[in-house]
Structures are given as structure tokens and as C-alpha cells.
Enzyme design. Structure first.
Site, PDB file in Angstrom:
ATOM      1  N   LYS A  12      -4.692   2.016   8.201  1.00 30.04           N
ATOM      2  CA  LYS A  12      -3.791   1.430   9.102  1.00 30.04           C
ATOM      3  C   LYS A  12      -4.104   1.205  10.577  1.00 30.04           C
ATOM      4  CE  LYS A  12       0.750   2.476   7.062  1.00 30.04           C
ATOM      5  NZ  LYS A  12       2.092   2.846   7.295  1.00 30.04           N
ATOM      6  N   LYS A  59      -3.823  -2.599  -5.934  1.00 28.48           N
ATOM      7  CA  LYS A  59      -2.230  -2.175  -6.299  1.00 28.48           C
ATOM      8  C   LYS A  59      -1.239  -3.235  -5.860  1.00 28.48           C
ATOM      9  CE  LYS A  59       0.843   1.396  -4.591  1.00 28.48           C
ATOM     10  NZ  LYS A  59       0.882   2.591  -4.031  1.00 28.48           N
ATOM     11  N   LYS A  68       3.965  -4.598  -1.206  1.00 29.11           N
ATOM     12  CA  LYS A  68       4.953  -5.536  -0.441  1.00 29.11           C
ATOM     13  C   LYS A  68       4.490  -6.397   0.637  1.00 29.11           C
ATOM     14  CE  LYS A  68       6.242  -1.607   2.227  1.00 29.11           C
ATOM     15  NZ  LYS A  68       7.192  -0.572   2.575  1.00 29.11           N
TER      16      LYS A  68
END
Ligand code: TRP
Length: 345
Positions: A128, A210, A213
Site C-alpha cells: 500500500k 486476483k 474491487k
């Protein structure tokens, strides 16, 4: 036992008879079918077996920049989606994380027991900080400690999460043991519950990755709020390969992923799916997968829309949930404060 349950308050009785699970999701985007398959599906199943608490982790969400009105809306969106996907608020405790101040309070105590190096090692922090390089704030760094507080506050026995959260769970276990050892037994040391088969849904566009969203390519992701048409179109355009047979093999991740989606939405096994499509091509297969997802998502989406159209009822449900959550949280925090050495009046 039955007699005992009758004379004890609800919380005590449940603690005697059932183990506790807790989990949460961030209100940062619409939920995807990947999150359903990897998490929500298990929550729905586990809620009857366990004393279950599910929260919307809005405190975690602000570790990356959020637009306030959007965050407010999404927090309720996610709560409604939990219910639409099958979390029964009469069975499980459903609440918004920021409504229980004890999460932040316990997080502070745990902050003071966590090594700087322990947080630096977290791979999610490293990822992140790379994707949000312009806002590497301290909250992002201590994110896993807040998550540990979420879990330990309720003495959760089991935490259903995705594989990407395993490291955070490990830290949570270490912190629980550390506190118990340094003071006296206080926290339950939680176990992760990470589903294996058919849990991981991959991107429809890059099936080695993966499903996310926050994928920039929205054709890659099926959201639980997608219309029938959007779903059909995304599945039709899903990346497969140059093969012709419908077989589950790692070498053909696109087809394998569609098979997993078919498995999740119909309950059929991989063997049954191979059988069903033997001799048929990708076009027929994709068509069937599209329809299966449509049939699965439609009732969830419709229930979600109905829940979302009545915000007062949704808020009342969350208000009821938070009362029960706070009762439990307060008890744990009181013990922690006392053992830590804070003066009690
Ligand atoms: N970090 C989790 C995720 O991104 C969300 C989360 C926050 C959570 N607190 C939690 C999950 C407590 C389980 C238990 O998926």
C-alpha cells in the site's frame, strides 16, 4: 445447560455455548463476487454455528484518502450488502467499527506493545505504501494493530479472512500472547479461518491476478450490484486461451476461473462441470457461466436495493448491533485498562 442459559444474560450464555467469530470489510468500493466467494459466503455459513460479529471497518478505510460523503454512503452500502448476501442481523451482530470507540482505545494500548519492526514487515503495508506513495501515513503503518484490536476486543476464536490477511492474523496472535504473558491471561488467541478450494476468484481480464474491487479495468471485476447485462457482457469478454476443452487445470487460469465462478454460483463440482461441458466449446460454456452468475447475483442485488431504499431501517439494525457489540467491547477494555495500570474510579 438449558437451565443455565435461562438465568444468564444473553452475552454470557452465548459465550458458554458458542465460540466467537469476527470479521470485517472496508467500505472503500462496491463489493465483488470475489469477496462473496472468499469471505461473505463463509460468514453466512458460520453465523449459525458461532456467536458472530461482523463490522464495516470505516476506521481502517481512512488509512487511504476518502471523500467524506462517499465514505458515509459506502459504509451503509457495505452493511446492506452483508445482509443482502445472507448475514441475518437477528442472528449475527452487525455494526460500524467507528461506533465502538473501544476499538481505537484498545488499539492505542496495543500500539505501545508492538515493535516498529513488526509493522515494517507487513507485506500489505509495503504494497500500500507503494500504491499510495503520496500518502504513506502512520495509520497505514499501524493498520494491523487496529485490526488486532477489532479481533481481541471480542475474544474472537476464529477470524474468517482471505489469504492476504494471514500475516495480520499472525501479528494479532502474537499481540494476544504478549499481553497475556506480560500481564495475565486476558485475550483469546484467535485462529484464522482461510478457505481453500474455490475461494479465490481471479480477474476476468488477467486471470493470473486476483479479482480486485479497485481494478482500473472494470471489465475485470463482477460487482454484486452489477446489472444482468453488465454481468453477461463481462463474462462473454473474459480472457480465456486458445484451448477448446473445458477442463480445470492451472495451466489455463481463465477457464479455471470461470469454472470456479460456475462452481460458486451453482454448487456443482469441477467434475460435474467438466462432464456437463464435454464436447462443447467456450462460447456455450461462457453463456452458461454468465447465466449462472446472473441468477445468483440478481436476488442479492434486488435485496440490497430494497435495503438501501430504506435507510432508517438499516440504521436501526446497525444501532441494535452496536449496543450488543459495545457491551462486549467495554468489558474487555475495562480489564485491559486495569491491567495496564490506569486508575479506575
Ligand atoms: N484488514 C481486513 C481486510 O482488508 C479488514 C479487517 C479489519 C478485518 N479488521 C478486521 C478482517 C478484523 C477480519 C477481522 O480484509
Amino acid at each position: 445447560m438449558t437451565k443455565m442459559v435461562g438465568i444468564l444474560p444473553r452475552m454470557e450464555a452465548e459465550k458458554l455455548t458458542k465460540k466467537t467469530i469476527l470479521s470485517g470489510m472496508q467500505p472503500t468500493n462496491d463489493l465483488t463476487i470475489g469477496q462473496y466467494a472468499g469471505a461473505l459466503r463463509n460468514w453466512v455459513e458460520l453465523q449459525h454455528e458461532y456467536e458472530a460479529l461482523f463490522c464495516v471497518v470505516d476506521l481502517h478505510a481512512i488509512t487511504v484518502r476518502q471523500e467524506p460523503a462517499e465514505l458515509r454512503k459506502r459504509t451503509l452500502d457495505v452493511a446492506a450488502m452483508y445482509i443482502a448476501a445472507g448475514i441475518d442481523p437477528d442472528v449475527s451482530t452487525l455494526f460500524i467499527q467507528s461506533h465502538v470507540p473501544e476499538h481505537s482505545q484498545l488499539a492505542w494500548v496495543l500500539n505501545c506493545m508492538t515493535g516498529f519492526g513488526e509493522c515494517s514487515r507487513m507485506t500489505q503495508f509495503k504494497d500500500k505504501s507503494a500504491t499510495h506513495a503520496d500518502n504513506v501515513n502512520v495509520g497505514l503503518f499501524t493498520y494491523p494493530i487496529l485490526m488486532a484490536a477489532d479481533i481481541l476486543l471480542y475474544n474472537a476464536d476464529l477470524v474468517p479472512v482471505g489469504e492476504d490477511q494471514r500475516q495480520h492474523l499472525e501479528l494479532t496472535r502474537n499481540l494476544a500472547e504478549r499481553f497475556n504473558h506480560h500481564y495475565s491471561p486476558t485475550f483469546t488467541v484467535p485462529e484464522p479461518f482461510i478457505p481453500k478450494v474455490g475461494a479465490k476468484i481471479m480477474s476476468l481480464q488477467e486471470p493470473e491476478k486476483k479479482m480486485s474491487k479497485s481494478d482500473a479495468n472494470e471489465k475485470a471485476t463482477i460487482f454484486l450490484v452489477d446489472t444482468d447485462e453488465a454481468i453477461r457482457s463481462k463474462v462473454k469478454r473474459a480472457v480465456t486461451d486458445s484451448g477448446t476443452t473445458i477442463e480445470y487445470t492451472e495451466k489455463r487460469p481463465g477457464v479455471a476461473n470461470l469454472m470456479t465462478l460456475y462452481h460458486i454460483t451453482t454448487g456443482k463440482t469441477y467434475a460435474e462441470i467438466e462432464q456437463e461441458f464435454s464436447g462443447l466449446g467456450y462460447a456455450e460454456f461462457k453463456e452458461a457461466v454468465g447465466e449462472a452468475i446472473v441468477a445468483f447475483v440478481r436476488p442479492v442485488r434486488e435485496k440490497y436495493q430494497a435495503l438501501r431504499a430504506d435507510e432508517e431501517t438499516l440504521k436501526a439494525t446497525l444501532r441494535k448491533g452496536v449496543e450488543h457489540a459495545r457491551d462486549r467491547a467495554r468489558k474487555t477494555l475495562r480489564k485491559v485498562y486495569k491491567k495496564t495500570g490506569f486508575v479506575e474510579f
